[in-house]
Design an enzyme around this catalytic site. Structure first.
Site, PDB file in Angstrom:
ATOM      1  CG  HIS A 210      -0.603   3.710  -9.611  1.00  0.00           C
ATOM      2  ND1 HIS A 210       0.179   4.437  -9.731  1.00  0.00           N
ATOM      3  CD2 HIS A 210      -1.390   4.068  -8.551  1.00  0.00           C
ATOM      4  CE1 HIS A 210       0.422   5.441  -8.599  1.00  0.00           C
ATOM      5  NE2 HIS A 210      -0.556   5.174  -8.023  1.00  0.00           N
ATOM      6  CG  ASP A 279       3.092   3.828  -3.358  1.00  0.00           C
ATOM      7  OD1 ASP A 279       2.143   4.008  -3.170  1.00  0.00           O
ATOM      8  OD2 ASP A 279       3.786   4.028  -4.272  1.00  0.00           O
TER       9      ASP A 279
END
Length: 578
Positions: A210, A279
């Site tokens: 992230h 993702d």
């Protein structure tokens, strides 16, 4: 060669040079629907924004829900939102991260009622894990969700992994594989597709994708032996989708797996013919390297079918518009909302790539066909599941209590990692508990801030303890061993006990520092919610392997002397060789 250089080489040398006009055989409207059919955005607000309604009517693949899309005060709100999505596109794929344990969207306000993967791995009863998957699937189906972004199939071989940790079933491939398969069976028996993640395995990383681009330091042989087995088991269990990871696997080249054709070939080589899902493309591992638009093109060229764009509330520009449906000038594009801007960036990049021949139309058709095939399966599966009788649900608090372990200073009853300490279910005479007569807990929360995968939740442990005692938050700086800023430390009064809440007790962690600072306080105890437990902790420690409402309630029972009932009937203790 850098990622950008490799991708440029691939696009110019390996990418087909067929123009859209040569191969589409239809209108610009047809091309727009093909492009939309592989895009899977998040959005802001609790009702369908106008831009999203229009895109769904134009063939958008579906949507991904995050916490800001859910009104916790209105249990029927999300089902209404799903109905409005399907009114615009009856075959919409609606997804959400609903793992149980630390990661929940549908129960983010109060915490998941279902224990997480590490707890289930310690119980090591595939029937219990299947029941957890069924409970997750039922929860999602009732909200109109047809693709659950779970289970985590990663083998957590790095106990200091900042983003996987207790989201994994364990640190052994056999253990992780059998529970991955059981969870998939449970989810899909509820008429909802499961998505195993994060291929080819995020469990040995030391950074969070992230925030940056992680790289594995493993050979392909090591990955094959230690990290691919759960994905093989997922494929054997009939998993409908697999999510690729934003991680670099040196043996496959410098591009992250999501953008790497070699990784896509590796996945298909396992016999998987379902949805290959990226993702989130707004994660820094992609956004800060190739950018989301170009990343989307490269992901499709790498074999992806469904492009998850991510959460506009955590990608920067959308953070201030997380729950509203404002349409004013709150973005950089002259009134375009940040969530719409994220969609347009990817849409326009795909249209341009088709136009210049770098993205073949047939690749879009193949991806779109797999998306549509899944959506049709989900319609039939949901109808069949709704007609089945309801099965018994385990006592999740009892299950979570049985997975806890105890560690004490001096190494008594200890272990490390996911084997830490003595299990409550096997040695209920020796639990870590609050001193007799405690009626007030001074709770020192020494956990780091939430990670972006889990998101924010309420203080579950304080709420659970408050069922038994008065809970008063205290900063770690108030502890007698904390040093410098405070020279006067008031010791606990009669009936008060100090509880340190740690996300990890690894060396250098805030949790370990707080536990060390509380060492001199009589009766102080520690709750460790992570996987890293030292053999000689500073305080008597209850290791609970996750943060869910069920786990918090189990911890409160144990600390406050109610462990007997909670741990009764527990099955196989701890991890078994795998």
């Amino acid at each position: 060669m850098t990622i950008g250089e490799e991708m440029t080489t691939f696009e110019t040398a390996g990418g087909p040079a067929t123009s859209a006009g040569d191969s589409l055989g239809g209108s610009n409207e047809d091309l727009l629907r093909l492009v939309n059919g592989v895009i899977w955005p998040g959005f802001s607000g609790r009702t369908l924004p106008e831009w999203l309604d229009g895109a769904l009517h134009d063939g958008l693949a579906g949507v991904v829900y995050f916490s800001q899309n859910i009104d916790p005060a209105d249990p029927a709100q999300l089902a209404r939102l799903s109905a409005s999505v399907r009114e615009a596109n009856p075959l919409a794929v609606i997804g959400s991260d609903e793992e149980g344990g630390n990661v929940t969207r549908l129960e983010s306000r109060l915490g998941s009622s279902i224990p997480g993967a590490a707890v289930l791995g310690r119980i090591d009863d595939a029937g219990v894990t299947e029941a957890a998957g069924r409970a997750i699937g039922d929860l999602c189906r009732s909200a109109g969700i047809n693709l659950v972004l779970a289970p985590v199939a990663d083998v957590n071989t790095n106990p200091l992994n900042p983003v996987i940790g207790v989201r994994s079933f364990g640190d052994r491939p056999g253990l992780a594989g059998r529970h991955t398969a059981a969870m998939i069976t449970g989810i899909q028996s509820a008429g909802v597709g499961a998505c195993a993640k994060h291929f080819p395995g995020h469990g040995d990383t030391s950074t969070d994708s992230h925030l940056e681009l992680p790289a594995l330091r493993l050979t392909l042989d090591q990955i094959e032996a230690e990290h691919l087995p759960p994905f093989r088991d997922a494929v054997a269990a009939g998993v409908k989708a697999v999510m690729t990871a934003h991680i670099v696997v040196p043996g496959l080249g410098p591009a992250p797996a999501t953008l790497n054709p070699a990784a896509g070939s590796l996945l298909r080589g396992l016999g998987f013919d379902g949805l290959q899902v990226t993702d989130a493309l707004d994660m820094a591992a992609i956004r800060a390297t190739t950018g989301s638009g170009r990343g989307a093109v490269l992901a499709l060229l790498a074999g992806a079918d469904l492009l998850c764009l991510g959460n506009p509330a955590t990608s920067g520009d959308g953070a201030d518009n997380a729950t509203g449906n404002a349409t004013g000038n709150d973005g950089a594009d002259g009134g375009i909302r940040p969530d719409e801007a994220a969609y347009l960036e990817v849409r326009d990049a795909l249209l341009e790539a088709v136009a210049d021949g770098s993205l073949p139309v047939e690749q879009l058709r193949d991806a779109g066909r797999r998306v549509a095939d899944f959506a049709r399966w989900a319609v039939d599966a949901a109808a069949a599941a709704a007609a089945r009788p309801t099965l018994p649900v385990p006592d999740w608090v009892a299950a979570a209590a049985g997975a806890c372990s105890f560690s004490r200073p001096g190494g008594t009853g200890t272990g490390t990692g996911t084997d830490a300490g003595t299990n409550a279910g096997t040695d209920p005479v020796q639990p870590v508990a609050l001193p007799p007569g405690t009626n007030r807990v001074l709770l020192v929360d020494a956990r780091r801030g939430h990670n972006q995968a889990a998101g924010r939740t309420s203080d579950l442990f304080a709420a659970a303890l408050a069922d038994y005692v008065t809970v008063v938050p205290r900063p770690a700086s108030d502890l007698p061993g904390a040093g410098g800023r405070h020279t006067h430390h008031v010791p606990p009064a009669q009936g008060e006990s100090v509880v340190v809440l740690a996300g990890s007790l690894a060396a250098g962690s805030p949790g370990l520092a707080a536990a060390e600072a509380a060492r001199a306080i009589p009766g102080a105890v520690c709750i460790n919610t992570g996987v890293a437990a030292p053999p000689d902790p500073p305080l008597p420690t209850l290791n609970c392997f996750g943060t869910s409402r069920a786990t918090a309630q189990a911890v409160a029972r144990i600390l406050c002397g109610a462990v007997g009932e909670a741990s009764a009937g527990r099955g196989n203790p701890g991890d078994q060789p795998a």
